[in-house]
Design a protein around this motif. Structure first.
Motif, mmCIF file in Angstrom:
data_model
loop_
_atom_site.group_PDB
_atom_site.id
_atom_site.type_symbol
_atom_site.label_atom_id
_atom_site.label_comp_id
_atom_site.label_asym_id
_atom_site.label_seq_id
_atom_site.Cartn_x
_atom_site.Cartn_y
_atom_site.Cartn_z
ATOM 1 N N UNK A 176 0.613 -1.270 0.692
ATOM 2 C CA UNK A 176 0.258 0.045 -0.276
ATOM 3 C C UNK A 176 0.469 1.346 -0.319
ATOM 4 N N UNK A 177 0.535 2.596 -1.109
ATOM 5 C CA UNK A 177 0.709 3.865 -0.997
ATOM 6 C C UNK A 177 0.045 4.843 -0.672
ATOM 7 N N UNK A 178 0.743 5.910 -0.265
ATOM 8 C CA UNK A 178 -0.232 7.059 -0.099
ATOM 9 C C UNK A 178 -0.216 7.835 -1.403
ATOM 10 N N UNK A 179 0.646 8.434 -2.192
ATOM 11 C CA UNK A 179 0.185 9.786 -3.024
ATOM 12 C C UNK A 179 0.100 10.421 -2.726
ATOM 13 N N UNK A 180 -1.686 10.787 -2.888
ATOM 14 C CA UNK A 180 -2.648 11.928 -2.360
ATOM 15 C C UNK A 180 -3.726 11.600 -1.618
ATOM 16 N N UNK A 181 -3.454 10.532 -1.235
ATOM 17 C CA UNK A 181 -4.593 10.305 -0.502
ATOM 18 C C UNK A 181 -4.358 9.354 1.056
ATOM 19 N N UNK A 182 -3.932 7.801 -0.034
ATOM 20 C CA UNK A 182 -3.647 6.341 1.090
ATOM 21 C C UNK A 182 -5.189 6.272 1.283
ATOM 22 N N UNK A 183 -5.885 6.622 0.849
ATOM 23 C CA UNK A 183 -7.557 5.250 1.754
ATOM 24 C C UNK A 183 -7.284 4.000 0.484
ATOM 25 N N UNK A 184 -7.996 3.330 0.914
ATOM 26 C CA UNK A 184 -7.814 1.663 1.825
ATOM 27 C C UNK A 184 -9.327 1.387 2.459
ATOM 28 N N UNK A 185 -10.118 1.210 1.586
ATOM 29 C CA UNK A 185 -11.548 0.889 3.230
ATOM 30 C C UNK A 185 -12.229 0.306 1.760
ATOM 31 N N UNK A 186 -13.528 -0.587 2.174
ATOM 32 C CA UNK A 186 -14.423 -1.412 2.874
ATOM 33 C C UNK A 186 -15.638 -1.137 2.691
ATOM 34 N N UNK A 187 -16.963 -1.315 2.046
ATOM 35 C CA UNK A 187 -18.056 -1.306 2.613
ATOM 36 C C UNK A 187 -19.381 -2.121 2.591
ATOM 37 N N UNK A 188 -19.795 -2.226 2.973
ATOM 38 C CA UNK A 188 -20.999 -3.467 3.050
ATOM 39 C C UNK A 188 -22.745 -2.899 3.222
ATOM 40 N N UNK A 189 -23.715 -2.920 2.055
ATOM 41 C CA UNK A 189 -24.705 -2.780 2.299
ATOM 42 C C UNK A 189 -25.416 -3.477 2.027
ATOM 43 N N UNK A 190 -26.392 -3.713 3.114
ATOM 44 C CA UNK A 190 -26.714 -4.775 3.656
ATOM 45 C C UNK A 190 -28.442 -4.785 3.596
ATOM 46 N N UNK A 191 -28.991 -5.763 2.869
ATOM 47 C CA UNK A 191 -30.230 -5.961 2.677
ATOM 48 C C UNK A 191 -31.255 -6.727 3.740
ATOM 49 N N UNK A 192 -32.756 -6.589 3.891
ATOM 50 C CA UNK A 192 -33.247 -7.554 4.526
ATOM 51 C C UNK A 192 -33.592 -8.342 3.993
ATOM 52 N N UNK A 193 -33.298 -8.682 2.985
ATOM 53 C CA UNK A 193 -33.310 -9.916 2.458
ATOM 54 C C UNK A 193 -32.304 -10.968 2.453
ATOM 55 N N UNK A 194 -31.216 -10.271 2.908
ATOM 56 C CA UNK A 194 -30.085 -11.002 2.976
ATOM 57 C C UNK A 194 -28.522 -10.695 1.841
ATOM 58 N N UNK A 195 -29.332 -10.231 1.018
ATOM 59 C CA UNK A 195 -28.270 -9.774 -0.302
ATOM 60 C C UNK A 195 -27.262 -9.040 0.145
ATOM 61 N N UNK A 196 -26.229 -8.531 -0.611
ATOM 62 C CA UNK A 196 -25.376 -7.463 0.481
ATOM 63 C C UNK A 196 -24.377 -7.077 -1.143
ATOM 64 N N UNK A 197 -24.644 -5.624 -1.265
ATOM 65 C CA UNK A 197 -23.027 -5.257 -2.179
ATOM 66 C C UNK A 197 -22.201 -4.928 -1.043
ATOM 67 N N UNK A 198 -21.127 -5.850 -1.458
ATOM 68 C CA UNK A 198 -19.403 -5.017 -1.177
ATOM 69 C C UNK A 198 -18.810 -4.258 -1.759
ATOM 70 N N UNK A 199 -18.285 -3.113 -1.247
ATOM 71 C CA UNK A 199 -17.724 -1.683 -2.439
ATOM 72 C C UNK A 199 -16.588 -1.480 -1.918
ATOM 73 N N UNK A 200 -15.364 -1.945 -2.756
ATOM 74 C CA UNK A 200 -14.373 -1.960 -1.890
ATOM 75 C C UNK A 200 -13.237 -0.289 -2.981
ATOM 76 N N UNK A 201 -12.635 0.702 -2.419
ATOM 77 C CA UNK A 201 -11.788 1.094 -2.317
ATOM 78 C C UNK A 201 -10.464 1.655 -2.507
ATOM 79 N N UNK A 202 -9.699 2.201 -3.427
ATOM 80 C CA UNK A 202 -8.453 1.823 -3.497
ATOM 81 C C UNK A 202 -8.058 3.230 -3.550
ATOM 82 N N UNK A 203 -6.842 4.158 -3.893
ATOM 83 C CA UNK A 203 -6.252 4.799 -4.507
ATOM 84 C C UNK A 203 -5.204 4.758 -5.731
#
Length: 361
Positions: free
Chosen positions: A327-354
């Motif tokens: 992992x490097x920084x450059x101008x932000x250094x971001x590395x993160x993820x997000x789950x969207x959990x739906x009421x039927x237990x489907x999910x979206x997974x979002x992963x972001x890096x710089x």
């Protein structure tokens, strides 16, 4: 002019989105959480909720502890006493504190027993350890990566590899850092007592819980990751909206608002209240796995909320993002993820890096 154009260019950012269901045998949600090792902030948002359930509140309050050790010699991590006490009897995490990945020497201990060193050129040459150039060094190589496998069978007291590494870090080029340290375990050993000869402090993550009223939320459909015109918003639109919501930004784009011109994507709905919780500290993947599971159980009983989200941000100056990916920084250094959990237990997974990262796994 070329230099000026380069300064104006926006660095590359990468967002990977996928969808699945928590009940699927091949769902990889747990693996993605478990291999994102160094996390400093966890946030979750629950629409149509004013107060956290007792179960969620207890988990939030039990997100620690972690430790801060000042001026800890690096060679302490390669002693067989430390390896046998902590590395082999649980999941041990460590990360240098207040070091800049693009300028300073940084170190991370991973739960698989790998000790990752990101060293500047002078330090690397002085240690005499074997490594490889950082892939983000450019033409003039100024950073090197060294990986030491503490649980490798060849890394024993009598081996040449161990003796050379120990001599290098203890005598040839002694290095000291301030470290964040955490240990997930079932043993009785104490981190505080083990490092008692150093300045060590125990910390609990900081928790902030708030209720947001009349929140305008995007309309989502679990099966439509890319959204549908006039029917639902896309994963990309939700990701941008979450960033604004977590910053408590105004989302109405009023003409007299000179701070933010952002507005909620359409179609949207207004929820009377939403619970926003943020945990900040040195947060272990094991704790996040339990929190994610509890958020799934949120829909065991019928709820007004069609979905909830769980977002996790990694330390910007960690030498790795997922697994052992540099992992490097450059101008932000971001590395993160997000789950969207739906009421039927489907999910979206979002992963972001710089810019200075490989594609998320």
């Amino acid at each position: 002019m070329a230099t000026l154009r380069g300064l104006r260019e926006t660095p590359r950012h990468l967002l990977v989105c996928e969808k699945s269901n928590f009940g699927h045998d091949k769902s990889r949600h747990r693996h993605l959480v478990e291999t994102h090792y160094h996390n400093y902030r966890v946030s979750f948002l629950i629409p149509e909720c004013g107060v956290l359930s007792k179960e969620l509140n207890n988990l939030v309050m039990e997100a620690g502890p972690y430790y801060f050790v000042k001026n800890l010699p690096l060679h302490e991590f390669i002693t067989h006493e430390f390896i046998n006490t902590f590395v082999k009897k649980g999941s041990c995490y460590a990360l240098t504190y207040s070091t800049n990945i693009d300028e300073d020497n940084t170190v991370a201990l991973l739960p698989n027993g790998k000790l990752i060193l990101s060293l500047d050129k002078d330090t690397y040459e002085e240690t005499g350890l074997q490594g490889h150039p950082s892939k983000y060094s450019g033409r003039n190589i100024m950073k090197f990566i060294v990986s030491i496998d503490l649980v490798d069978s060849s890394f024993n007291l009598d081996s040449k590899k161990y003796k050379r590494t120990s001599w290098s870090l203890k005598e040839k080029k002694p290095l000291k850092f301030d470290f964040l340290l955490a240990w997930h375990h079932t043993e009785d050993s104490s981190v505080m007592s083990y490092f008692s000869k150093y300045q060590i402090q125990e910390h609990q993550p900081k928790v902030a819980i708030s209720t947001v009223k009349d929140l305008q939320c995007p309309v989502l459909r679990s099966g439509e990751l890319g959204g549908e015109a006039e029917a639902s918003c896309s994963a990309q639109e939700l990701f941008d909206w979450l960033g604004a919501a977590f910053c408590n930004a105004d989302l109405n784009n009023e003409p007299n608002n000179f701070i933010s011109s952002y507005c909620c994507p359409q179609p949207s709905m207004v929820v009377a209240k939403a619970c926003l919780c943020t945990i900040t500290g040195f947060i272990l993947p094991e704790k996040i796995c339990v929190l994610l599971e509890q958020l799934c159980h949120y829909f065991d009983e019928p709820k007004l909320a069609p979905w909830v989200t769980l977002s996790v941000q990694g330390f910007a100056d960690s030498p790795v993002s997922w697994r052992e990916q540099e992992h490097g920084f450059r101008k932000g250094g971001e590395h993160l993820y997000n789950f969207v959990i739906f009421n039927n237990l489907d999910y979206w997974l979002q992963m972001a890096v710089g810019a200075n990262d490989d594609c998320p796994p």
